[in-house]
Design a protein around this motif. Structure first.
Motif, mmCIF file in Angstrom:
data_model
loop_
_atom_site.group_PDB
_atom_site.id
_atom_site.type_symbol
_atom_site.label_atom_id
_atom_site.label_comp_id
_atom_site.label_asym_id
_atom_site.label_seq_id
_atom_site.Cartn_x
_atom_site.Cartn_y
_atom_site.Cartn_z
ATOM 1 N N GLN A 88 41.716 35.613 35.170
ATOM 2 C CA GLN A 88 41.469 36.639 34.152
ATOM 3 C C GLN A 88 42.246 37.918 34.416
ATOM 4 N N LEU A 89 42.084 38.407 35.627
ATOM 5 C CA LEU A 89 42.695 39.692 35.957
ATOM 6 C C LEU A 89 44.195 39.631 35.831
ATOM 7 N N LEU A 111 34.917 45.048 31.726
ATOM 8 C CA LEU A 111 36.296 44.593 31.633
ATOM 9 C C LEU A 111 37.075 45.493 30.680
ATOM 10 N N ASP A 119 39.144 31.338 34.348
ATOM 11 C CA ASP A 119 38.463 31.638 35.605
ATOM 12 C C ASP A 119 38.650 33.109 35.971
ATOM 13 N N VAL A 120 37.682 33.627 36.713
ATOM 14 C CA VAL A 120 37.719 35.049 37.060
ATOM 15 C C VAL A 120 39.029 35.448 37.718
ATOM 16 N N SER A 121 39.481 34.624 38.658
ATOM 17 C CA SER A 121 40.667 35.019 39.418
ATOM 18 C C SER A 121 41.906 35.037 38.532
#
Lengths: 288, 304, 250
Positions: free
Chosen positions: A192-193, A219, A188-190
Motif C-alpha cells: 500500500q505505502l 491514510l 497488502d499493507v506493505s
C-alpha cells in the motif's frame, strides 16, 4: 486560464436515485473545489464519497440523477457537455483509479496493448511513440524491467504491480485531475505505502489535482493536503490534513478513535454513536 | 383504502415479525418487480387467460370439437356460425382450439414436472460431488445433447409408440440435458461459496447441502430457463403432432391441427393458420414471462 | 491443556506438477482461552491454516489436535460443536435466500438444540442485533450486521474455539471497532479460544496475545503482543511488516 483557477469547481452537488420505495439521496448538496492540491474525501460506505467521485465524471447511470448549481472541470460545464465531449474528458483531462486492478484491466489484452490503446484514445500518436511513452511511464511508477511487463497479461502481475500499471495507464495522457477511489484497499499493507508513495510523487511532480477517496482517515491524512469528511451524503467537516488532530466534529473524532492502534492499546475501542442531527446539519463547504 | 395501505405497509416492512410474514413480504416484493415489467405482465395475463380458457373449454365452446359435418367443411371464419371456420371434416376450429389448449397445457405441465427435475438432480449431484461421478453423469448428458432434439424425440416415440404421454416422455428425455448443464454450472460457482462452507462447518452432510442450500439457488435459473424453453416444448409437441407421432387424429392438438390444415393451406388458409397463431401466442407469452422472472428471481441483491 | 496443538503441518493444493505448497512445516500451540493471531501478506498461507483446521482443505499432513480431538481427514459432528469459523466477507458467507432466522435455526437443528426459539432471541441479543432482525434477509442488512449474524451462527452451538478469518477486513473502520469490541466481549463471556487471521497488525494486536508471523507458508517467528508493541521483532521481515503498518496508521 490563470493558474489559481480551480481545476474542479463543484457547488451544491446532489446525486439522487429513484426507486420503488421513493427517492434516495446519495449525495446531498455538497460543494468543494480542487486546485493543484491533494484533497482527501473520507467517509464510511454509503456516505456518498464514491458517488461524488463518479458524479464529477458523470459516471452515474440511470436511475441515478446528478444535479448541481455548478459542476465544472477547468471552467468547462460538465452537466451540459455532450457525451462525446465527456469521453474526451474522462481519461483525458481527468483520470480515475478504481479499487481493484483485477477488474479494471482487460484480462485478454497485454499490459502494453492496453497502455498504448489508452494513450491513442486521447492523442494522435504513432504506435511506436505510444509504446515509448508507455515504457517511460512504467519506469516512473517504479516498475523494473518495463519491457518485460509490457508483454505480460494482467493475471501474470501481482496486485501491487497491477495497481501501479493502472496508475501508469491513467497518467499516460497527462491528465490534470486524478480521482483515486480506494486505490489501495485491495492491496497488502506493505505494498500500500509503496503504491501511494509513487502516486503521491507523480501527482506532485506534475502539479496535478488529486481527489483521494478512502474510508481510512489516517491514510488520507498522510497523503493529502486537505480533507473533507462525508457523512450521509454531506460534508460534515473539512480541515487541513496537518490539523486533523484538532478536528472537532464527533464523527471525525469517532473515525479517528475507532482504529486499533498497535502502540497505544486500549481495552475497548471507541464506537461511533451516530447522532441523527449530523444527518440534518447543513453541508460544510470545502471550497477554497 | 386505509386497510389497503396498511396491508401494503405490512408487506413492505423491513422488519418482519414472523416466518410467514417474512416469506409473504419477499413474495410481495417479487410481485412488485414483476408488475413493473409491462411485457412480463402481458405474458402473464395471456397465460392466465389461456389457463381459464382450458378450464372452461366446455362452457366456451360453441360446437362439439369432435363432431364432423362434411356438409360444412372448410367454411371460412365467421361463416355459418363458426367463429374461426371449419376444417376439412367440418369440425369447428374455435371449439377445437379451446380443447387443444387443454392438451398443450397438459403437455407443458408434464414436461415441466419431469425434465427440469431430472436435470436439477443430475446437475447438482455432478457439480457438488465432482470426481468420477461428475465425469460419468456429464458424459451421459453429453450423449443426449449430441443428438438433435427432435430426431431423438422421434426415435423415442417410434420405440414407445405414438400418443401424448409418450410424446411427453420423449420430449422430457430430450429436454433435461441443458437443465443438467445449467444446474451443474450454478453448483460449481456456489459450491465454493463461504455460506456453503459455513453450513458444512455445522456438520451438514452432502444431501442436506445439495437439497436445502444449492437447490434453492439453482431453481431460479432453471425456472427462467423453463419458461424460455416452454415455447420450444410446445413447438416440439406440435411438431410431433404434425408428424403424426404425438396426439392422435381426432384429438384437437394444435400441432396436429396444423398438420391437417397443411393440405388446404392454399385455398383454406385458416385451417392451419389459426392453430399456428395460438402456438405463437402461447410461446411468446411464456418467453415474455420468462424474461420478467429473470429480474424477480435474480438471487443477487435487489436493494441497489 | 492446549485447545489447539499443531505440529509439522503441511498443506498443499493440486497434485503432481501442479502441486502448490501453501503451508510448510508449521507448528504451534494455542492454550485454552488464549487468543492467537496469524499475520502475513496475502498468499502467505495464513487463511489456509484455518481452513485446514476447519476441515475445508483435505490435502494436508502432520498432526493436529484440536479441542482434545486428533484430527483425520474427516471431522465428526461433535468436532463442529466445539470449533466454529467466521469468514472474511460477510457478503459471501450468508446464503442470499435465507433469513437470519433460517440460518440460525438450521444450525441449531443440526446440533440437536431443542429450545430453538428462545435461543435465537438470546443469540441475537448477544451479538447486539435484537429481535427485529430475526426475519430479515441478508440483502436487508449492512455489512456489519451481516458479520454479526455470521458470528451468531458461529456461536449458535456454543463452541469453545472460534476461528476468525479476517473478520473485519471487509468492513468500514468505524464498524470494525464495533465488531472487535463484540469479539472481545464474547470471548470474556463465553470463555472462548480465538485463532484470528488478519493482515492488519493493529487488529491482531488488539485482540490477540500471541502472534505468528507468516511468510511464504512458513512461520517467520512467534511474538507476544507486548514484544510487538515495543517493536521488538527479531526477524527483519517482521520488522518490515511492523514498520509499514505503523506508518500507515500514524
Amino acid at each position: 486560464m490563470t493558474n489559481d483557477a480551480p481545476l474542479l469547481n463543484v457547488e451544491n452537488l446532489w446525486v439522487r436515485f429513484s426507486s420503488r420505495t421513493g427517492v434516495s439521496e446519495a449525495v446531498r448538496g455538497i460543494s468543494f473545489t480542487l486546485g493543484r492540491e491533494r484533497l482527501g474525501i473520507v467517509g464510511e460506505s454509503g456516505s456518498g464519497k464514491s458517488m461524488t467521485g463518479r458524479a464529477v465524471l458523470r459516471l452515474i447511470r440511470p436511475p441515478g440523477m446528478i444535479e448541481a448549481d455548478r459542476l465544472e472541470i477547468h471552467g468547462e460545464d460538465v452537466l451540459g457537455a455532450s457525451e462525446k465531449r465527456m469521453r474526451r474528458l474522462r481519461g483525458g483531462r481527468v483520470s480515475m483509479i478504481m479499487q481493484d486492478p483485477k477488474f479494471s484491466l482487460n484480462p485478454v489484452m497485454t499490459v502494453g496493448q492496453q497502455l498504448v490503446e489508452a494513450l491513442r484514445a486521447h492523442e494522435r500518436v504513432s504506435k511506436r511513440d505510444a509504446r515509448k511513452r508507455a515504457l517511460a511511464t512504467l519506469d516512473e511508477v517504479a516498475i523494473r524491467d518495463p519491457e518485460r511487463v509490457l508483454n505480460l497479461y494482467p493475471h501474470e502481475v501481482s496486485g501491487g504491480m497491477g495497481q501501479r500499471i493502472m496508475i501508469a495507464m491513467m497518467l499516460l495522457p497527462n491528465p490534470e485531475i486524478l480521482i483515486a477511489d480506494e486505490p489501495t484497499s485491495a492491496l497488502d499493507v506493505s505494498v500500500q505505502l509503496q503504491v501511494l508513495d509513487i502516486m503521491d510523487k507523480l501527482v506532485r511532480d506534475r502539479g496535478m489535482g488529486l481527489m483521494f477517496i478512502s474510508h481510512d482517515l489516517n491514510l488520507v491524512a498522510k497523503f493529502c493536503d486537505r480533507i473533507a469528511i462525508m457523512y450521509a451524503g454531506r460534508i460534515v467537516e473539512t480541515c487541513k490534513a496537518s490539523e486533523l488532530r484538532n478536528a472537532r466534529h464527533p464523527y471525525t473524532l469517532g473515525l479517528l478513535n475507532s482504529v486499533p492502534d498497535l502502540e497505544h492499546p486500549r481495552e475497548r475501542l471507541e464506537v461511533l454513536k451516530r447522532d441523527p442531527a449530523w444527518r440534518e446539519a447543513p453541508s460544510v463547504s470545502a471550497r477554497q | 383504502m386505509t386497510a389497503d395501505t396498511g396491508m401494503r405497509a405490512w408487506l413492505l416492512t423491513e422488519e418482519p415479525t414472523s416466518r410467514r410474514h417474512a416469506r409473504l413480504a419477499a413474495w410481495y416484493k417479487g410481485w412488485l418487480t414483476l408488475r413493473s415489467n409491462t411485457l412480463a405482465m402481458l405474458g402473464l395475463i395471456v397465460l392466465a387467460f389461456l389457463i381459464l380458457v382450458a378450464i372452461f373449454a366446455p362452457l366456451l365452446a360453441t360446437h362439439d370439437p369432435f363432431a364432423q359435418d362434411l356438409g360444412q367443411r372448410l367454411l371460412a371464419p365467421g361463416e355459418g356460425g363458426h367463429l374461426f371456420g371449419t376444417d376439412n371434416l367440418g369440425r369447428d376450429i374455435y371449439s377445437r382450439l379451446l380443447y387443444g389448449a387443454r392438451i398443450s397445457l397438459y403437455i407443458v405441465l408434464l414436461v415441466v414436472m419431469v425434465a427440469p427435475v431430472v436435470g436439477l438432480i443430475v446437475g447438482t449431484v455432478a457439480g457438488y460431488a465432482g470426481g468420477w461421478i461428475d465425469i460419468v453423469l456429464m458424459r451421459v448428458t453429453d450423449i443426449f445433447l449430441a443428438f438433435p432434439r427432435l430426431i431423438l424425440a422421434l426415435a423415442f416415440v417410434a420405440a414407445l409408440g405414438a400418443g401424448i404421454e409418450n410424446a411427453v416422455l420423449a420430449i422430457s428425455l430430450t429436454a433435461w440435458p441443458p437443465y443438467a448443464r445449467i444446474a451443474r454450472a450454478e453448483t460449481l460457482t456456489i459450491r465454493h461459496a463461504d455460506y456453503i462452507h459455513a453450513i458444512r462447518l455445522q456438520g451438514a452432510g452432502p444431501l442436506r447441502v445439495v437439497t436445502r442450500h444449492i437447490w434453492p439457488l439453482c431453481i431460479s435459473s432453471l425456472v427462467i430457463r423453463v419458461t424460455l424453453d416452454m415455447a420450444g416444448i410446445i413447438l416440439t409437441a406440435a411438431a410431433l403432432g404434425f408428424l403424426g407421432l404425438g396426439a392422435q387424429p381426432p384429438s384437437p392438438e394444435w400441432g396436429a391441427m396444423i398438420s391437417d390444415g397443411r393440405q388446404y393451406i392454399l385455398d383454406s388458409w385458416w385451417v392451419a393458420t389459426i392453430p399456428g397463431i395460438a402456438i405463437f401466442t402461447i410461446s411468446l407469452a411464456f418467453n415474455l414471462l420468462g424474461d420478467g422472472l429473470r429480474d424477480v428471481l435474480d438471487p443477487k441483491d435487489d436493494n441497489s | 491443556m492446549n485447545a489447539i496443538d499443531i505440529s509439522n503441518l503441511d498443506v498443499w493444493f493440486g497434485s503432481g506438477a501442479d502441486r502448490a505448497d501453501a503451508v510448510r512445516d508449521v507448528s504451534f500451540k494455542v492454550a485454552d482461552g488464549e487468543s492467537f493471531g496469524l499475520v502475513g501478506e496475502s498468499g502467505s498461507g495464513k487463511s489456509t491454516i484455518l481452513r485446514a483446521i476447519a476441515g475445508l482443505v483435505p490435502t494436508w499432513s502432520g498432526e493436529m489436535t484440536v479441542a482434545g480431538e486428533t484430527l483425520g481427514v474427516r471431522r465428526s459432528k461433535a468436532f463442529y460443536r466445539k470449533v466454529q469459523m467466521v469468514f472474511q466477507d460477510p457478503y459471501a458467507s450468508l446464503h442470499p435466500r435465507q433469513s437470519v432466522d433460517r440460518v440460525l435455526s438450521e444450525t441449531m437443528g443440526l446440533h440437536g438444540v431443542t429450545d430453538i426459539d428462545k435461543r435465537i432471541g438470546r443469540l441475537l441479543d448477544d451479538v447486539g442485533l435484537g429481535p427485529g432482525f430475526r426475519f430479515r434477509y441478508p440483502h436487508q442488512l449492512s455489512g456489519g450486521q451481516r458479520q454479526r449474524v455470521a458470528i451468531a451462527r458461529g456461536l449458535a452451538c456454543e463452541p469453545s474455539i472460534l476461528l476468525l478469518d479476517e473478520p473485519t477486513s471487509a468492513l468500514d473502520v468505524s464498524v470494525q471497532g464495533e465488531i472487535l469490541n463484540l469479539l472481545t466481549d464474547l470471548r470474556q463471556e463465553h470463555k472462548l479460544t480465538y485463532v484470528m487471521v488478519s493482515h492488519d497488525l493493529g487488529v491482531v494486536g488488539h485482540l490477540c496475545e500471541r502472534i505468528g508471523v507468516m511468510k511464504e507458508g512458513r512461520f517467520v517467528e512467534v511474538l507476544a503482543v507486548d514484544e510487538m508493541r515495543r517493536l521488538e521483532a527479531r526477524e527483519p521481515y517482521t520488522r518490515h511488516l511492523l514498520e509499514s503498518s505503523i506508518n500507515s496508521i500514524r
